[in-house]
Every structure is written in C-alpha cells, then in structure tokens.
Design an enzyme around this catalytic site. Sequence first.
Site, mmCIF file in Angstrom:
data_model
loop_
_atom_site.group_PDB
_atom_site.id
_atom_site.type_symbol
_atom_site.label_atom_id
_atom_site.label_comp_id
_atom_site.label_asym_id
_atom_site.label_seq_id
_atom_site.Cartn_x
_atom_site.Cartn_y
_atom_site.Cartn_z
ATOM 1 N N GLU A 160 0.774 -1.237 0.000
ATOM 2 C CA GLU A 160 0.000 0.000 0.000
ATOM 3 C C GLU A 160 0.809 1.294 0.000
ATOM 4 O O GLU A 160 0.886 2.013 1.012
ATOM 5 C CB GLU A 160 -0.954 0.015 1.192
ATOM 6 C CG GLU A 160 -1.956 -1.119 1.176
ATOM 7 C CD GLU A 160 -3.118 -0.889 2.123
ATOM 8 O OE1 GLU A 160 -3.009 -0.015 2.991
ATOM 9 O OE2 GLU A 160 -4.139 -1.572 1.977
ATOM 10 N N GLU A 375 -5.860 -8.289 0.372
ATOM 11 C CA GLU A 375 -6.608 -7.918 1.581
ATOM 12 C C GLU A 375 -8.030 -7.554 1.199
ATOM 13 O O GLU A 375 -8.258 -6.830 0.213
ATOM 14 C CB GLU A 375 -5.997 -6.687 2.283
ATOM 15 C CG GLU A 375 -4.749 -6.965 3.075
ATOM 16 C CD GLU A 375 -4.232 -5.720 3.791
ATOM 17 O OE1 GLU A 375 -5.052 -4.876 4.230
ATOM 18 O OE2 GLU A 375 -3.004 -5.591 3.906
HETATM 19 C C1 BGP Z 1 -4.676 -1.964 5.123
HETATM 20 C C2 BGP Z 1 -3.367 -2.371 5.688
HETATM 21 C C3 BGP Z 1 -3.420 -3.343 6.810
HETATM 22 C C4 BGP Z 1 -4.640 -3.226 7.703
HETATM 23 C C5 BGP Z 1 -5.920 -2.964 6.929
HETATM 24 C C6 BGP Z 1 -7.088 -2.578 7.776
HETATM 25 O O1 BGP Z 1 -4.592 -0.639 4.747
HETATM 26 O O2 BGP Z 1 -2.533 -2.929 4.716
HETATM 27 O O3 BGP Z 1 -2.212 -3.251 7.480
HETATM 28 O O4 BGP Z 1 -4.441 -2.444 8.787
HETATM 29 O O5 BGP Z 1 -5.753 -1.970 5.962
HETATM 30 O O6 BGP Z 1 -6.997 -1.229 8.102
HETATM 31 P P1 BGP Z 1 -7.353 -0.666 9.508
HETATM 32 O O7 BGP Z 1 -6.570 -1.489 10.466
HETATM 33 O O8 BGP Z 1 -6.958 0.760 9.479
HETATM 34 O O9 BGP Z 1 -8.811 -0.844 9.651
#
Ligand code: BGP
Length: 487
Positions: A160, A375
Amino acid sequence: MIRTLPEDFIFGGATAAYQCEGATALDGKGPVAWDEFLERQGRFKGEPASDFYHQYPVDLELCEQFGLNGIRLSIAWSRIFPNGTGEVNWKGVQFYHDVLAEAKKRGIQVFVTLHHFDTPKALFDEGDFLNPKTIDAFVDYARFCFEEFKEVENWSTFNEIYPVATNQYLIGTFPPGTIKYDLKKTIQCLHNMMLAHAKVVNLFKDGGYAGKIGVVHSLENKYPASDDPKDVHAAFLDDALSIRFLLDATYLGRYSDETMRALDEISKENGFEISFDEADFAEMEKAKDRNDYLGINHYQVHFVKDYHGETAIHHNGTGDKGTGSYKVKGIGERIYKEGIERTDWDWLIYPQGMYDLMMRIKTDYPNYKEIYITENGMGYKDTFENGLIDDEPRIDYVKKYLSALADAIQDGVNVKGYFLWSLMDVFSWSNGYNKRYGLFYVDFDDQKRYPKKSAYWYKGLARTKEIRDSYPESEAYQKEYLEKTGR
Ligand code: BGP
C-alpha cells in the site's frame, strides 16, 4: 445461483509483521518510527499485538485445521537490519526461516511482503522514502532477502504505497505525525516508492531469482457523488492520484498524459510544482512487464464531490460512526452516499466496486498477468461470549465481495487467490485493538485464539470452492454454540 471459485484458488489469510508479531525490541530487533509515535500518542501500542513471534505455530496450525492454503506475512526490515543498513541480526533471520518452515510443513503457500509500513527508524528519521538513501537501502535489504530466503516463492515489494504516502503526509495519522495536508510530499513519496519498487523488480529479474514478484496496492474506486460534471471531474482527480498514478507507474512505466493533466491541476490549485527525474522512468519502463502479479487490497469505495475549500480531514479511528470526513482542496470531498451501508469506521460496503475494479484493470492494464486479492475484510466490534464469536455481518461482507470477484473471474479476469484480512485479530495502526478483522479471535490478555463463526464458514468455502450461505462446517459452530450456551 451458486458461484464457484477456481479449483487451484488460494483461500488465504493476511497478516503484517508489526501488527501481529509483538516482540518489538526482542532478539535484536531495531526500532521503527511507530514505537515512539504510539508511545507518544498513548492510546495503544504494537506490543504484544497478537504475539505471532511466539504464537506462529498455533496460528499456522489453525490455518491448516481450517483449510486455508495461503498466508500473507511481512518481514520486519528492522528485525533483519536493526538500523536499516549494515549489520545483520541473525536471530531475526532465523525467526523467518522458522516461520517459513512451519508453513511449509502445514502445506500453506506463503506470500511475503518486504515492507508493510515499517521502515527502520534510522532511515525513517532521515525522511523515509522522500530521501533517496532509503530507496538504496531498500534495494540492499531486498537483495539480502532474495539471497537468504530461497524458500520464498512469492514476494511483494511494498504494501500500500498510497496509504503510506497519504497517512504520513496528507492525513497525518501515521508517523511522523507532525506533517499534514502536504500534497507535494505525498506525491513525491508515491513516486519514490514506485521507483524503489521498479528497482527491486529489476534486481529480482536480472538476478534470475526463482519465484514470483509483485506489489500490493490499495485500490479504492472513486465514483462521482452525482451526475454533475463537476463531481465527475472530482472523482477523476481523486482516482488519478490514488489509483491511476500507481497503476501507470507499475504497468506503463510512466504516467499517462491524462494522469499528468490531473496532477498538474491538483498541484496548481495547491500552489506547488512537481517534476520527476527522467532517469526514473527508464527504470520503471524496464520493470513494467516484469511484475508477475498484482496484489490488491480492496475494502471500500468513495463517492466524490467537487471541492475547492481548504483541506480538512478527520480520520475516524474510534469506530464512532459518522465522525469521519475528508475534503481535499482541488481534488474533492468524499461523501456518504444515501442507501450505501458503512462500517462503524465509515468504510462504505459496496461489493460492486470489486467487480468494477477488476474489469477496469483488465481493460486499462492488460499486461497485469495475475491478480491476488491480498486484503479484503470487515473491521467489526466482535462480541466474545463463552468463547464464541458470532460475526455474521463479516460473513455476509466476505460472501458479497467474493461473489463480485467470482463474477469478474467469470468475465475473464485472471484472479488466482484471496487473502482475508486478517488471519487472526491483529493490531490496527490508527484504531488499536477494538477494530477486529480476524477469522480467529485473539484474547490480547492471554493470547488465546478462538475460531469465530466466520472461520467455520471460510473452512466450508475453502473445501467446496462454492460461495454459499452456510456449509456443514457452519453447523459445527452451531453445535459448539449449543454445547457451550445450552441455547
Ligand atoms: C490496510 C493495511 C493493513 C490493515 C488494513 C485494515 O490498509 O494494509 O495493514 O491495517 O488496511 O486497516 P485498519 O486497520 O486501518 O482498519
């Protein structure tokens, strides 16, 4: 109609080093900017997180038991090079060899990310990727990993790039925490990280290393808030910076004229100029057809409205629905759209976005080769009762997104796997520990794991490859529920 996913599909779970390992200063690990940043904030910290550093055999056993055939994890750069460069910490190296061996034993394919938001502090303090020194150090670290971890079959350079740049320099929710609303730095960071990605891809291919390499982008579609041409243009600008810029760099090896027009407009309205070094494009051009796959993190979409006022962003990091707001001068305002559901953290649930995104990549970047959804998942305030976690809304979310994905595959997009964020509950960067995503509930006090209802559902899915409301595996949950509650 029951949708089916391909026979050789990966049904995985995703993690990231800092969010699950804990052991932030153990066995020679060097610091990252997060340690101090979170300490200063005083809300929560990355210690002990899910204690994956010690619990990884338990987590990988759960993977196997619940039919997962893939895991995404990241190597913490500062566990290998505590200062980012120089001296190697062999205990850290050994830890990852051990994790990889355990995964292999359990028949789980591993996708390794080299950088998941955790630049070693020594380099971060000197400007992170705004400083070309970090690019060189990253290439050296990647070379070390390719030479050392020959057992890895799938590498991702970055996780990301867009959120790294925007959270650090535009929104201000990531370290250093002292910079906000700085679009110039945001764009420079995006570009420099894309250059670093290209350098590492070229290093990997020129070096003839075995395995595959790609990058993980966060791609969140932008739709106009209305048919008003001004809103349509705002969505175009937001899209150009957050999606097109990265995919152009990855797959065209340059920024298209359209992308540059959007960037020029954004920079002009914000009173700065951008220029890139021509030599960077030679590197990017060389790498553009060498990406073996594209990893996509996709959770939500945005509806964008024309906006020319001053930039004002409020990040909902507490789960108080309706508190998030996002307005960026010369780009647009992201609005909540009537009739579209959203999570407590104001993330819009719009599965059609998954389909639209896949189809767009197929059309606009036909040299993409393979896609993995690296993800997708739902942050939720899970309730824990007698060791049971009924997370039906999460099942519903995943079912809808996977159905949209199956439709895209049906329509010719080459998607090879899906990694649910997250495998077990982990630490969330700007939300702490009450925003849970895992298939396995983690009691952060004693580090015990409990399979949620979604884990049983996912097991049925992985076994049958059919997207159904429930499976015999779901009944196993009901049985356990009955036994434990007598209800
Ligand atoms: C993405 C990241 C993860 C994870 C996920 C959920 O942006 O790659 O590391 O954190 O999002 O986001 P959040 O934890 O802010 O809800």
